[in-house]
Every structure is written in structure tokens, then in C-alpha cells.
Design a protein around this motif. Structure first.
Motif, PDB file in Angstrom:
ATOM      1  N   PRO A  93       0.801  -1.235   0.000  1.00 38.58           N
ATOM      2  CA  PRO A  93       0.000   0.000   0.000  1.00 38.58           C
ATOM      3  C   PRO A  93       0.827   1.275   0.000  1.00 38.58           C
ATOM      4  O   PRO A  93       0.361   2.320  -0.446  1.00 38.58           O
ATOM      5  CB  PRO A  93      -0.837  -0.123   1.274  1.00 38.58           C
ATOM      6  CG  PRO A  93      -0.156  -1.151   2.122  1.00 38.58           C
ATOM      7  CD  PRO A  93       0.492  -2.096   1.157  1.00 38.58           C
ATOM      8  N   MET A  94       2.086   1.202   0.462  1.00 38.23           N
ATOM      9  CA  MET A  94       2.952   2.380   0.425  1.00 38.23           C
ATOM     10  C   MET A  94       3.056   2.961  -0.980  1.00 38.23           C
ATOM     11  O   MET A  94       3.067   4.191  -1.153  1.00 38.23           O
ATOM     12  CB  MET A  94       4.353   2.017   0.919  1.00 38.23           C
ATOM     13  CG  MET A  94       5.354   3.154   0.818  1.00 38.23           C
ATOM     14  SD  MET A  94       7.063   2.590   0.843  1.00 38.23           S
ATOM     15  CE  MET A  94       7.188   1.880   2.466  1.00 38.23           C
ATOM     16  N   VAL A 189       3.808   8.989   3.916  1.00 36.45           N
ATOM     17  CA  VAL A 189       3.105  10.215   4.292  1.00 36.45           C
ATOM     18  C   VAL A 189       3.925  11.414   3.842  1.00 36.45           C
ATOM     19  O   VAL A 189       5.159  11.379   3.846  1.00 36.45           O
ATOM     20  CB  VAL A 189       2.828  10.278   5.811  1.00 36.45           C
ATOM     21  CG1 VAL A 189       1.795   9.240   6.208  1.00 36.45           C
ATOM     22  CG2 VAL A 189       4.099  10.086   6.615  1.00 36.45           C
ATOM     23  N   LYS A 190       3.224  12.494   3.474  1.00 38.57           N
ATOM     24  CA  LYS A 190       3.882  13.625   2.818  1.00 38.57           C
ATOM     25  C   LYS A 190       3.230  14.928   3.239  1.00 38.57           C
ATOM     26  O   LYS A 190       2.015  14.998   3.432  1.00 38.57           O
ATOM     27  CB  LYS A 190       3.767  13.440   1.300  1.00 38.57           C
ATOM     28  CG  LYS A 190       4.237  14.603   0.438  1.00 38.57           C
ATOM     29  CD  LYS A 190       4.024  14.268  -1.037  1.00 38.57           C
ATOM     30  CE  LYS A 190       4.392  15.406  -1.978  1.00 38.57           C
ATOM     31  NZ  LYS A 190       4.227  15.035  -3.392  1.00 38.57           N
ATOM     32  N   VAL A 191       4.037  15.958   3.368  1.00 40.59           N
ATOM     33  CA  VAL A 191       3.552  17.322   3.522  1.00 40.59           C
ATOM     34  C   VAL A 191       4.017  18.117   2.311  1.00 40.59           C
ATOM     35  O   VAL A 191       5.202  18.104   1.969  1.00 40.59           O
ATOM     36  CB  VAL A 191       4.085  17.970   4.817  1.00 40.59           C
ATOM     37  CG1 VAL A 191       3.815  19.478   4.823  1.00 40.59           C
ATOM     38  CG2 VAL A 191       3.446  17.332   6.035  1.00 40.59           C
ATOM     39  N   ALA A 202       8.719  14.194   3.431  1.00 39.68           N
ATOM     40  CA  ALA A 202       7.905  12.984   3.346  1.00 39.68           C
ATOM     41  C   ALA A 202       8.673  11.825   3.972  1.00 39.68           C
ATOM     42  O   ALA A 202       9.909  11.852   4.039  1.00 39.68           O
ATOM     43  CB  ALA A 202       7.550  12.662   1.892  1.00 39.68           C
ATOM     44  N   ALA A 203       7.922  10.830   4.427  1.00 40.89           N
ATOM     45  CA  ALA A 203       8.545   9.661   5.049  1.00 40.89           C
ATOM     46  C   ALA A 203       7.820   8.404   4.594  1.00 40.89           C
ATOM     47  O   ALA A 203       6.603   8.386   4.414  1.00 40.89           O
ATOM     48  CB  ALA A 203       8.511   9.760   6.570  1.00 40.89           C
ATOM     49  N   LEU A 279       6.763  12.957  10.614  1.00 41.66           N
ATOM     50  CA  LEU A 279       6.285  12.102   9.533  1.00 41.66           C
ATOM     51  C   LEU A 279       6.859  10.690   9.635  1.00 41.66           C
ATOM     52  O   LEU A 279       6.187   9.719   9.274  1.00 41.66           O
ATOM     53  CB  LEU A 279       6.624  12.720   8.179  1.00 41.66           C
ATOM     54  CG  LEU A 279       5.923  14.042   7.870  1.00 41.66           C
ATOM     55  CD1 LEU A 279       6.363  14.568   6.505  1.00 41.66           C
ATOM     56  CD2 LEU A 279       4.406  13.899   7.922  1.00 41.66           C
ATOM     57  N   THR A 280       8.087  10.557  10.122  1.00 45.11           N
ATOM     58  CA  THR A 280       8.647   9.223  10.340  1.00 45.11           C
ATOM     59  C   THR A 280       7.813   8.453  11.345  1.00 45.11           C
ATOM     60  O   THR A 280       7.444   7.283  11.121  1.00 45.11           O
ATOM     61  CB  THR A 280      10.105   9.327  10.833  1.00 45.11           C
ATOM     62  OG1 THR A 280      10.903   9.893   9.798  1.00 45.11           O
ATOM     63  CG2 THR A 280      10.661   7.956  11.196  1.00 45.11           C
TER      64      THR A 280
END
Length: 300
Positions: A93-94, A189-191, A202-203, A279-280
Motif C-alpha cells: 500500500p505504500m 506520508v507527505k507534507v 515525506a517519510a 512524519l517518520t
């Protein structure tokens, strides 16, 4: 009006033909597939290749397979096709997380997986994801003696610097191989400043377990100056520890400590370092939740 410098163009009819063209024209030749990175650079004359080699007819490089525990992604696979695959969504899913936040539908319909990683942009989404997953790049080339060869390179060794990779002048990335483990969970996940924009930070995380103990973990970081897109020290900290929120928070702190973000138009370095830690931890928590583990974690 921005116009590229003069160049020649040839359409490859096979992988062997593409490699022969690269070998013949040397370092002044470039491969084009989606072209969303190369063409704008050519218009700005940041890139001035003398020969463009179009590989869009090489449909054998656009395939997606799951074989013997490995997800095999052709380098010419379009982002939209990777995102549309239900098998990828279940197995990894990543990759769907990352593909959803890459640019916009126009770019995803034409842009390719191989083109993204070969661009080696420090803010590119898939690079951190593939490094977290410990994917392997398959590269084909031709020696000076004219002998064809194939070599494999771990994605954690693929990037040699900003916009630089191990792919040599007479070589072509043909495939990315992602190991899949049924007991693993993964997340990205990302900003960003705007939807589909380059990452501010992002991480990516993939986690495996034995009971509630983390047996293996991969953590990728994007846009924060992490060496080879990896938070190696945070991985070492987590391995062998219980899958708990406080351990994920500490892993985030370690990841932030060892990255080297730069001040730019997307934000100051201190802000990006803070994001790297947050984010990590969030990616680790989400990966664990997806693996079906009952880890209690706070919303962020």
C-alpha cells in the motif's frame, strides 16, 4: 518563449536498440519516456542533449508482475497504471500512498516509474519509498567490447547525489524489483504546499514483526537531505524493539537528527527537520496499523 537547443531524435524499437543508440551517441544522448522532467529542463537549457532516444514503444518495459515473493515493475510502467493495480494496493500500500500524491492526473498518465527514480530529484516521492522497501534496480547495458550484460543494484545504492544515479551512459534501467512479505505493513506520508506539489518533507516506512517485536524495518525520507533517502540510524534503533508509539516517536527524533534539510522556498531547515521526525513516526504507526497489529497510537 522557451525553446530547447537543437537535438536529434530517434525512436527505439527494442531494449537492445535503445542501448545500442546510447552506446553510439555517448553521454550527450538522453532517454525520454514521459518527458515531464527532461523536457522542461531542455526548454530552460539546463539539459542540452544532442540525441533524444524515445523508448515509448518498448511495451515489454511497461509490465507489472508478482512472482515468487517479488513485485516486478517495468521501468516504463506509468504512474497511473501502478496506482490502478489492486494487487499493488494489497501487497504494498505504500506505493499507492506515494502515487496518489505525485503531481496530477496528466503527469501520472504519462510519467513513468523508471523516469522518476532516474531523475533522482531530492524531492521525488518514489525514491524514498523504494529505498524503504529495499527494492532492487535491474540495469541492462553494453560493454566497450559490444557484449550485452545485466546487473542489479539495491536502490539504497542507486543514487549517487542530487540528480545523479549509478546508471551509466550506455545503460538503461529496465525493472524495479520489490520484495514482498505477507507479515509486513507499509505507508508513505507527505507534507506539501499544494496538492501534488513537490514534498516539503515525506517519510516512508515498512515494518515486519515477530509477535510484537520489530524484526525488520525500512525508513525512507524525501526532501530533507537524508543520505541515500534512508534513515539508517532510526532503523537500527527500532530493530528488536517493541512496536510502541514511544519507540516510533524516538525513531522519528533520531531520523530528524541525522537528516540535513536546506532552507529554500518550501520552508526553513528547522521546520523540515521537525517534519522529518513527525512524519517518520506517523509512517511507522500507519504501517503497523496496516499490518494488523494492535498498537495504540495517537492521532497526529
Amino acid at each position: 518563449m522557451q525553446v530547447p537547443a537543437q537535438f536529434e531524435y530517434q525512436r527505439a524499437t527494442s531494449v537492445e536498440h535503445a542501448i545500442a543508440l546510447l552506446n553510439r551517441h555517448g553521454p550527450e544522448s538522453r532517454v525520454v519516456a514521459g518527458g515531464h522532467s527532461l523536457i522542461p529542463m531542455m526548454k530552460l537549457r539546463l539539459a542540452q542533449p544532442e540525441m533524444l532516444i524515445d523508448i515509448n514503444d518498448l511495451t515489454e518495459l511497461a509490465e507489472l508482475h508478482f512472482q515468487e515473493g517479488t513485485l516486478r515493475l517495468g521501468a516504463l510502467l506509468r504512474h497511473a497504471d501502478l496506482l490502478a493495480s489492486p494487487e499493488v494496493g494489497l501487497l504494498c500500500p505504500m506505493l499507492h500512498d506515494a502515487e496518489r500524491v505525485i503531481a496530477d492526473p496528466v503527469v501520472r498518465n504519462r510519467g513513468t516509474v523508471g523516469g522518476s527514480v532516474c531523475q533522482a530529484d531530492p524531492s521525488e516521492d518514489l525514491s524514498g519509498a523504494f529505498c524503504a522497501l529495499r527494492a532492487v534496480a535491474v540495469i541492462r547495458g553494453c560493454s566497450n567490447a559490444g557484449e550485452a550484460y545485466t546487473r542489479t543494484v539495491p536502490m539504497r545504492e542507486f543514487f549517487t547525489g542530487p540528480y545523479q544515479t549509478v546508471v551509466a551512459d550506455a545503460e538503461l534501467l529496465v525493472e524495479l524489483q520489490v520484495p514482498i512479505f505477507p507479515d509486513a505493513g507499509s505507508a508513505y506520508v507527505k507534507v506539501d504546499r499544494r496538492s501534488g506539489d513537490w514534498a516539503v518533507a515525506a517519510a516512508a516506512a515498512v515494518v515486519r514483526f515477530d509477535g510484537d517485536t520489530v524484526t525488520d524495518v525500512g525508513i525512507g525520507l524525501t526532501a530533507v537531505g537524508a543520505r541515500n533517502f534512508v534513515a539508517l540510524e532510526a532503523e537500527e534503533y527500532l530493530r528488536g524493539r517493541a512496536a510502541r508509539a514511544e519507540h516510533f516517536a524516538e525513531a522519528g527524533r533520531i531520523a530528524a537528527e541525522h537528516c540535513s534539510p536546506a532552507d529554500d522556498q518550501r520552508g526553513p531547515a528547522d521546520y523540515k527537520r521537525h517534519l522529518a521526525g513527525e512524519l517518520t513516526a506517523r509512517a511507522l504507526e500507519r504501517a503497523v496499523a496496516r499490518a494488523g497489529r494492535g498498537v495504540k497510537w495517537r492521532s497526529r
